[in-house]
Design a protein around this motif. Structure first.
Motif, PDB file in Angstrom:
ATOM      1  N   GLU A 296       0.811  -0.992   0.216  1.00  0.00           N
ATOM      2  CA  GLU A 296       0.099  -0.036   0.123  1.00  0.00           C
ATOM      3  C   GLU A 296       0.779   1.245  -0.135  1.00  0.00           C
ATOM      4  OE1 GLU A 296      -2.547   0.911   3.503  1.00  0.00           O
ATOM      5  OE2 GLU A 296      -4.213   0.811   2.098  1.00  0.00           O
ATOM      6  N   ALA A 297       0.496   2.105  -0.925  1.00  0.00           N
ATOM      7  CA  ALA A 297       1.276   3.339  -1.184  1.00  0.00           C
ATOM      8  C   ALA A 297       2.785   3.424  -1.533  1.00  0.00           C
ATOM      9  CB  ALA A 297       1.361   4.346   0.018  1.00  0.00           C
ATOM     10  N   ASN A 325      -6.037   1.334  -7.166  1.00  0.00           N
ATOM     11  CA  ASN A 325      -5.535   2.725  -7.036  1.00  0.00           C
ATOM     12  C   ASN A 325      -6.769   3.669  -6.500  1.00  0.00           C
ATOM     13  OD1 ASN A 325      -3.240   1.714  -7.574  1.00  0.00           O
ATOM     14  ND2 ASN A 325      -2.694   3.205  -9.430  1.00  0.00           N
ATOM     15  N   PHE A 326      -7.014   3.549  -5.156  1.00  0.00           N
ATOM     16  CA  PHE A 326      -8.323   4.303  -4.821  1.00  0.00           C
ATOM     17  C   PHE A 326      -7.909   5.697  -4.657  1.00  0.00           C
ATOM     18  CE2 PHE A 326     -10.708   5.707  -0.972  1.00  0.00           C
ATOM     19  CZ  PHE A 326     -11.919   6.005  -1.641  1.00  0.00           C
ATOM     20  N   GLY A 327      -6.999   6.051  -3.807  1.00  0.00           N
ATOM     21  CA  GLY A 327      -6.194   7.325  -3.586  1.00  0.00           C
ATOM     22  C   GLY A 327      -6.482   7.613  -1.887  1.00  0.00           C
ATOM     23  N   TRP A 328      -6.710   8.738  -1.465  1.00  0.00           N
ATOM     24  CA  TRP A 328      -6.560   9.086  -0.242  1.00  0.00           C
ATOM     25  C   TRP A 328      -7.968   8.574   0.704  1.00  0.00           C
ATOM     26  CZ3 TRP A 328      -3.273  10.180   3.695  1.00  0.00           C
ATOM     27  CH2 TRP A 328      -3.820  10.643   4.741  1.00  0.00           C
ATOM     28  N   ARG A 329      -7.580   7.763   1.759  1.00  0.00           N
ATOM     29  CA  ARG A 329      -8.747   7.340   2.470  1.00  0.00           C
ATOM     30  C   ARG A 329      -8.957   8.278   3.923  1.00  0.00           C
ATOM     31  NH1 ARG A 329      -9.264   0.851   2.428  1.00  0.00           N
ATOM     32  NH2 ARG A 329     -10.761   1.060   1.294  1.00  0.00           N
ATOM     33  N   ASP A 330     -10.122   8.831   3.972  1.00  0.00           N
ATOM     34  CA  ASP A 330     -10.099  10.141   4.972  1.00  0.00           C
ATOM     35  C   ASP A 330     -10.459   9.243   6.487  1.00  0.00           C
ATOM     36  OD1 ASP A 330      -9.933  12.570   4.624  1.00  0.00           O
ATOM     37  OD2 ASP A 330     -12.167  13.157   4.309  1.00  0.00           O
ATOM     38  N   TRP A 335      -3.220   6.617   2.491  1.00  0.00           N
ATOM     39  CA  TRP A 335      -3.445   6.177   1.098  1.00  0.00           C
ATOM     40  C   TRP A 335      -3.665   4.745   0.949  1.00  0.00           C
ATOM     41  CZ3 TRP A 335      -3.645  10.260  -2.246  1.00  0.00           C
ATOM     42  CH2 TRP A 335      -2.974  11.341  -1.879  1.00  0.00           C
ATOM     43  N   HIS A 336      -4.777   4.873  -0.216  1.00  0.00           N
ATOM     44  CA  HIS A 336      -4.868   3.235  -0.614  1.00  0.00           C
ATOM     45  C   HIS A 336      -4.699   3.233  -2.101  1.00  0.00           C
ATOM     46  CE1 HIS A 336      -6.872  -0.561  -0.150  1.00  0.00           C
ATOM     47  NE2 HIS A 336      -7.732   0.006  -0.658  1.00  0.00           N
ATOM     48  N   TYR A 337      -3.540   2.711  -2.458  1.00  0.00           N
ATOM     49  CA  TYR A 337      -3.172   2.526  -3.755  1.00  0.00           C
ATOM     50  C   TYR A 337      -2.143   1.504  -3.835  1.00  0.00           C
ATOM     51  CZ  TYR A 337       0.623   6.050  -3.478  1.00  0.00           C
ATOM     52  OH  TYR A 337       1.706   6.704  -3.016  1.00  0.00           O
ATOM     53  N   TYR A 338      -1.817   0.959  -5.040  1.00  0.00           N
ATOM     54  CA  TYR A 338      -0.971  -0.241  -5.224  1.00  0.00           C
ATOM     55  C   TYR A 338      -0.117  -0.265  -6.270  1.00  0.00           C
ATOM     56  CZ  TYR A 338      -3.217  -2.101  -1.025  1.00  0.00           C
ATOM     57  OH  TYR A 338      -3.860  -2.204   0.175  1.00  0.00           O
TER      58      TYR A 338
END
Ligand code: BMA
Length: 372
Positions: A296-297, A325-330, A335-338
């Motif tokens: 992750e990230a 690759n989702f993006g920022w997890r509030d 960050w949630h991307y691979y």
């Protein structure tokens, strides 16, 4: 004695389980078996749908942006199909999923589908671990509901058609990460016998409903030995592909020391598991894949060549798929991307990974005509 392939008994060659599968589905399976001698296909979840900084842009892809080529394999998620919802659990409209799946097929790529199906007892999410498996087996209280949900998925699978009007072959990976404790079908929440029965019922049902475009993928999470990997294996007549998921974990801003330890351990563990997977696939005559992986990230700038590729290069796996690759997890403040995107710190190393002879992207496979 010289072993001659032409004289080998037919059983030497893996055959797709579903004898009634479409020609394209059977062809895909045979071609994937041949392709693993050429290299490992690169896959990415939701690749064409969105990335860290964009959503629903035609022909856009983080992978294409940084490497000049698209993935060979595309992962898609159908959680929510059981409720006839318009969007899947990650907010992607099903009509868009269908378009992407068609685009991939038309371009000669490969589609795989996971299903984070809701808990049929509590009606909570896939992560709601209320005991449910025994209840949806034949004779169980929620069996009819499960059949109803399955029926909705069969409608979806049957509706997937390419521009040639043929059904699009799908590598279907239901009830995944089966040895984990986080999904209601996980090892902590049902017995091996219940899991196997659920799997067999599901595959039999798909066949009975004449879904002819599925290749069935058995999938665990990280495991320590062959016995654990095989504990819930439904049998050679019920799985076409054997696979596992394995992720690297650390803090998102690791110190050099933490990063080194984390990558070294992950690399060693992956090799150990791939060795076992390879042996299982050989003995059982199945295709093998690393169905989900990632860090992750990606805080490690040489992760692609030094960690991931170094671990998989010696094994004949069909593909390796990186998660979304989702993006920022509030909610989790992280960050949630691979996979990298323009400017991400592992971008240059990813390009090197892409340029290796044995990593296969769309340009490397489209002339292979996997469906013919
Ligand atoms: C998980 C996460 C979740 C997502 C799920 C299904 O690993 O990415 O946010 O809902 O996969 O795609």
């Amino acid at each position: 004695m010289i072993f001659c392939l032409a004289n080998a008994p037919l059983s030497t060659f893996a055959q797709l389980l579903d004898a009634k599968a479409t020609k394209e589905t059977k062809n895909l399976y045979q071609n994937l078996i041949k392709l693993k001698d050429k290299g490992v296909m690169f896959g990415h979840q939701d690749d064409l749908a969105y990335g860290v900084e964009w959503k629903y842009l035609d022909n856009y892809s983080d992978i294409q942006q940084i490497s000049g080529d698209y993935p060979a394999v595309y992962g898609w998620e159908i959680g929510n199909i059981e409720h006839d919802e318009d969007k899947n659990i990650d907010g992607v409209p099903f009509y868009k999923l269908k378009e992407y799946i068609k685009q991939v097929y038309d371009n000669g790529g490969v589609n795989t589908i996971s299903w984070h199906i809701d808990n049929p007892v509590s009606l909570g999410s896939a992560w709601d671990t209320t005991k449910a498996v025994s209840s949806i087996l034949p004779g169980g209280e929620q069996h009819d509901l499960y059949v109803d949900w399955l029926k909705k998925s069969t409608k979806f699978f049957k509706s997937l058609r390419g521009s040639d009007h043929k059904r699009i072959p799908i590598l279907f990976r239901p009830f995944h990460e089966l040895n984990g404790g986080w999904f209601w079908w996980g090892a902590k929440h049902c017995t091996p016998e219940e899991y196997k029965e659920l799997w067999k019922f599901t595959v039999d049902y798909m066949r009975k409903m004449r879904v002819k475009n599925l290749i069935y993928v058995y999938n665990t999470n990280s495991f320590t030995n062959a016995a654990e990997f095989m504990e819930r294996y439904p049998g050679d007549d019920y799985a076409d592909v054997v696979s596992f998921d394995s992720y690297q974990f650390s803090s998102q801003r690791p110190s050099d020391e933490e990063l080194k330890i984390s990558s070294t351990n992950f690399n060693a563990n992956l090799k150990k598991q791939l060795f076992i997977l390879d042996s299982v696939a050989t003995v059982h005559n199945k295709l093998a894949t690393l169905a989900e992986t990632g860090y992750e990230a990606i805080p490690d700038k040489t992760w692609w060549t030094a960690t991931l590729w170094d671990a998989i290069k010696d094994y004949k796996i069909s593909y390796v798929l990186l998660w979304r690759n989702f993006g920022w997890r509030d909610n989790e403040q992280k960050w949630h991307y691979y996979t990298p995107f323009k400017g991400q710190k592992s971008e240059v190393d990813f390009k090197k990974f892409h340029d290796l002879d044995s990593t296969l992207f769309l340009n490397d496979i489209k002339d292979q005509h996997l469906y013919k």
